[in-house]
Design a protein around this motif. Structure first.
Motif, PDB file in Angstrom:
ATOM      1  N   GLY A 213      41.974  11.932 -28.446  1.00 19.44           N
ATOM      2  CA  GLY A 213      42.379  12.411 -27.379  1.00 19.44           C
ATOM      3  C   GLY A 213      44.118  12.498 -28.228  1.00 19.44           C
ATOM      4  O   GLY A 213      44.934  13.167 -28.292  1.00 19.44           O
ATOM      5  N   GLU A 214      44.550  11.320 -28.919  1.00 21.96           N
ATOM      6  CA  GLU A 214      45.958  11.133 -28.982  1.00 21.96           C
ATOM      7  C   GLU A 214      46.241  12.211 -30.404  1.00 21.96           C
ATOM      8  O   GLU A 214      47.212  12.925 -30.688  1.00 21.96           O
ATOM      9  N   LEU A 215      45.154  12.702 -30.661  1.00 23.53           N
ATOM     10  CA  LEU A 215      45.248  13.591 -32.130  1.00 23.53           C
ATOM     11  C   LEU A 215      45.512  15.084 -30.803  1.00 23.53           C
ATOM     12  O   LEU A 215      46.537  16.074 -32.356  1.00 23.53           O
ATOM     13  N   LEU A 216      44.662  15.425 -30.648  1.00 17.57           N
ATOM     14  CA  LEU A 216      45.296  16.516 -30.058  1.00 17.57           C
ATOM     15  C   LEU A 216      46.172  16.482 -28.819  1.00 17.57           C
ATOM     16  O   LEU A 216      47.632  18.147 -29.390  1.00 17.57           O
TER      17      LEU A 216
ATOM     18  N   ALA B  50      49.326  17.497 -32.191  1.00 23.90           N
ATOM     19  CA  ALA B  50      49.182  18.822 -32.135  1.00 23.90           C
ATOM     20  C   ALA B  50      49.557  19.694 -31.369  1.00 23.90           C
ATOM     21  O   ALA B  50      50.600  20.136 -31.967  1.00 23.90           O
ATOM     22  N   GLN B  51      49.689  19.452 -30.143  1.00 24.74           N
ATOM     23  CA  GLN B  51      50.262  19.805 -29.069  1.00 24.74           C
ATOM     24  C   GLN B  51      51.793  20.005 -28.903  1.00 24.74           C
ATOM     25  O   GLN B  51      52.332  20.939 -28.790  1.00 24.74           O
TER      26      GLN B  51
ATOM     27  N   PHE C 182      42.771  26.367 -29.694  1.00 23.42           N
ATOM     28  CA  PHE C 182      41.598  27.191 -30.963  1.00 23.42           C
ATOM     29  C   PHE C 182      41.755  26.963 -32.373  1.00 23.42           C
ATOM     30  O   PHE C 182      40.486  26.439 -32.922  1.00 23.42           O
ATOM     31  N   LYS C 183      43.393  26.763 -32.593  1.00 20.48           N
ATOM     32  CA  LYS C 183      43.545  26.656 -33.581  1.00 20.48           C
ATOM     33  C   LYS C 183      43.600  24.742 -34.063  1.00 20.48           C
ATOM     34  O   LYS C 183      43.009  24.569 -35.380  1.00 20.48           O
TER      35      LYS C 183
END
Length: 297
Positions: free
Chosen positions: A170-173, A176-177, A184-185
């Motif tokens: 989840g840390e990767l998301l 990225a956010q 979607f990206k």
């Protein structure tokens, strides 16, 4: 250097018994495969007289000539390839789109949606209601009848969810956010490139299912131009449909009887060859994906 630990007598006996069992199991599994291949390349007389045991006897490709001389075999191959390629693309796309949100802990209501997915694995409407639904949607006797009703396999969704949970943190998301990346990206640019193993696994599962598709085609299709390869092989094998078109050079009853036996082995090879060709290219990802997807959170 420490000396190697010597095996006890019981360990050596266990090792011998284990290897013996595995060799016998290998022979039991491998021999029928070798016999089928050998019989398909033997003469009709050698097959009917029981002379074929391990290697081809009186090498011949009459069985393959008879199968490929069937007027519908090539259309069956083309249809099966279409169902396998297009159907697998649809399956994989829907599986990933369903599995990704269900793998995110922040997705509200994911337990409810997961329950609805799993519910369909336990309870099914049955054959007649399913046929009536497909008929009401206007898909009977169309290619869509083999692509849409089984477009999503819940088991594949579950192992894909498990893969995402154990592989995509989840840390990767969150990171990225922070850089302005939306879901979607993130799915397209990050998740998919990291998910090659599980994509290979579910693609192989779906592709094999489409290639071996038989029952749905038997129920929903009436147009022979839409028949997949398995239905064509059914006409040749189960109905023993050996016509003058297929043998051409021999019309005697004895020749037809021998060729009918030879065709049984040839059609097995014809039906299995494409999957056997595909598997080596995805084997590495397949093993990795199955092992990771089998882990529990």
């Amino acid at each position: 250097m420490l000396s190697a630990i010597s095996e006890s007598k019981s360990d050596r006996i266990f090792t011998v018994l284990n290897y013996t069992f595995l060799v016998l199991l290998l022979i039991i599994i491998l021999y029928p495969l070798i016999f089928i291949v050998s019989a398909s390349f033997s003469s009709a007389q050698a097959v009917t007289s029981g002379k074929v045991w391990l290697w081809p006897v009186d090498f011949s490709v009459e069985g393959y000539k008879a199968v490929f001389n069937h007027s519908k075999i090539w259309s069956g191959y083309a249809n099966s390839l279409f169902y396998m390629v297009v159907g697998t693309l649809i399956n994989v796309a829907l599986t990933i789109l369903a599995a990704y949100p269900l793998s995110r802990k922040g997705f509200r209501g994911r337990n409810i949606f997961m329950f609805l997915f799993v519910f369909t694995m336990i309870f099914d409407g049955g054959l007649i209601p399913t046929y009536l639904l497909v008929n009401d949607l206007g898909m009977v006797n169309t290619r869509w009848a083999l692509l849409i009703p089984g477009a999503l396999a819940v088991f594949n969704v579950i192992i894909t969810i498990t893969f995402f949970r154990t592989t995509i943190p989840g840390e990767l998301l969150e990171s990225a956010q922070l850089d302005g990346c939306n879901d979607f990206k993130f799915l397209w640019k990050i998740v998919l490139p990291l998910s090659a193993p599980i994509i290979a696994v579910i693609s192989l599962f779906y592709a094999v299912g489409h290639w071996n598709q038989y029952f749905d085609a038997l129920i929903y299709l009436r147009n022979e131009n839409l028949f997949p390869l398995q239905i064509i092989l059914r006409e040749i094998l189960i109905q023993s449909e050996v016509t003058s078109e297929m043998i051409g050079y021999a019309t005697e009853f004895e020749a037809q009887t021998g060729l009918r036996e030879l065709i049984k082995y040839a059609v097995i090879i014809v039906a299995s060859l494409p999957v056997l060709i595909i598997y080596p290219f995805v084997q590495k990802h397949f093993v990795k994906g199955v092992m990771i997807g089998s882990l529990k959170e």
